[in-house]
Design a protein around this motif. Sequence first.
Motif, PDB file in Angstrom:
ATOM      1  N   ARG A 234       0.842  -1.190   0.000  1.00 26.61           N
ATOM      2  CA  ARG A 234       0.000   0.000   0.000  1.00 26.61           C
ATOM      3  C   ARG A 234       0.881   1.246   0.000  1.00 26.61           C
ATOM      4  N   TYR A 235       0.585   2.168  -0.904  1.00 23.88           N
ATOM      5  CA  TYR A 235       1.325   3.428  -0.955  1.00 23.88           C
ATOM      6  C   TYR A 235       0.317   4.566  -0.978  1.00 23.88           C
ATOM      7  N   PRO A 236       0.085   5.241   0.159  1.00 20.93           N
ATOM      8  CA  PRO A 236      -0.927   6.301   0.224  1.00 20.93           C
ATOM      9  C   PRO A 236      -0.428   7.608  -0.385  1.00 20.93           C
ATOM     10  N   ARG A 238      -2.088  11.815  -1.791  1.00 22.01           N
ATOM     11  CA  ARG A 238      -3.213  12.737  -1.940  1.00 22.01           C
ATOM     12  C   ARG A 238      -3.077  13.408  -3.300  1.00 22.01           C
ATOM     13  N   LYS A 256      -6.618   3.070  -5.942  1.00 18.10           N
ATOM     14  CA  LYS A 256      -7.903   3.136  -5.261  1.00 18.10           C
ATOM     15  C   LYS A 256      -8.105   4.565  -4.770  1.00 18.10           C
ATOM     16  N   GLU A 273      -4.677   5.415  -2.952  1.00 12.25           N
ATOM     17  CA  GLU A 273      -3.842   4.311  -2.500  1.00 12.25           C
ATOM     18  C   GLU A 273      -3.289   3.591  -3.726  1.00 12.25           C
ATOM     19  N   ASN A 275       0.019   0.909  -5.187  1.00 18.00           N
ATOM     20  CA  ASN A 275       0.758  -0.237  -4.654  1.00 18.00           C
ATOM     21  C   ASN A 275       2.157   0.156  -4.208  1.00 18.00           C
TER      22      ASN A 275
END
Length: 316
Positions: A234-236, A238, A256, A273, A275
Amino acid sequence: MRADRLISILLLLQNSGRLTTRELAARLEVSERTIHRDMEALSASGIPVYAERGTSGGWVLSEGYRTDLTGMKPEEMQALLLAHSSSLLGDLGLGGVFEHAFQKMLAAFPERLRGEAERVRQRIHIDGAGWHQSADRLPDLPTIQEAVWQDRMLRFDYRREDSAVERIAEPLGLVAKSSIWYLVARVEGEMRTYRISRIRNAQVLEKSFQRPDSFDLALYWERSTEEFKANLPRYPARLRFQEAALPRLAQQRYLKLIHMMPAEQGWIEAAAEFNTLESACEILLGYGSLARVMEPLELRDRVLLEAEAMVELYRG
């Protein structure tokens, strides 16, 4: 309707051999008293159905009795005709067999359904392959399929990125994900999934194996797929992007969008989000000026660096 239920009872007994009153009642979602009344009706109409007593007893049809009645409704027939994928059947060497089976099935249909069957075939075709058809070569699929059918051990070489390993496995099933085939097998007591295009030198061994009684291929695949998705990195981030880019962004496979809200006119801001950092940069570069990274700083810097390198490349 009672007529439909009587047909269902007849087909269940024909296919299962023996069923108790309780089993029939559970399958048809009626009371056991209703099943007894239905059996009386079948017997009165000349169907040779009778009850066997004892602990292993139940309702049975007289030996040798079969009916050509399918009880198939138009919508059931349509679902059956649309359920196959010609490309996958071809991979298994069954492409030609389907057409023969279809003709036999068509001949068994009542006259009123034959025209409907051909209408379905001429008006709806399901192509299971994506637009970007997999180039997977499957030279070992027939051998693997043979081992699966016969419950026999399988030896094969499995190619990884820069090496190959030998495996001796208990082949439990084949799964087609779009046009990509996978082998589900047990190796040294552990469940494993192998992409068949990476398998070479498959050999069916003489030794057989005992399939696990509780193994359910579809359930295993569903759970393993959920586990795979849950374990993806997971790589958040904005983002801020123009409304026109939303349909494309929403369909991105490795992105996502979360908590979207309007920004300035014509723009949307959202938590996102990805990968990985690398895949986030690759995806966002494809949107040019339609999308902008707000956070994190390292992703902003990576996109800027790649964009500047592209500009220099085209100026050179």
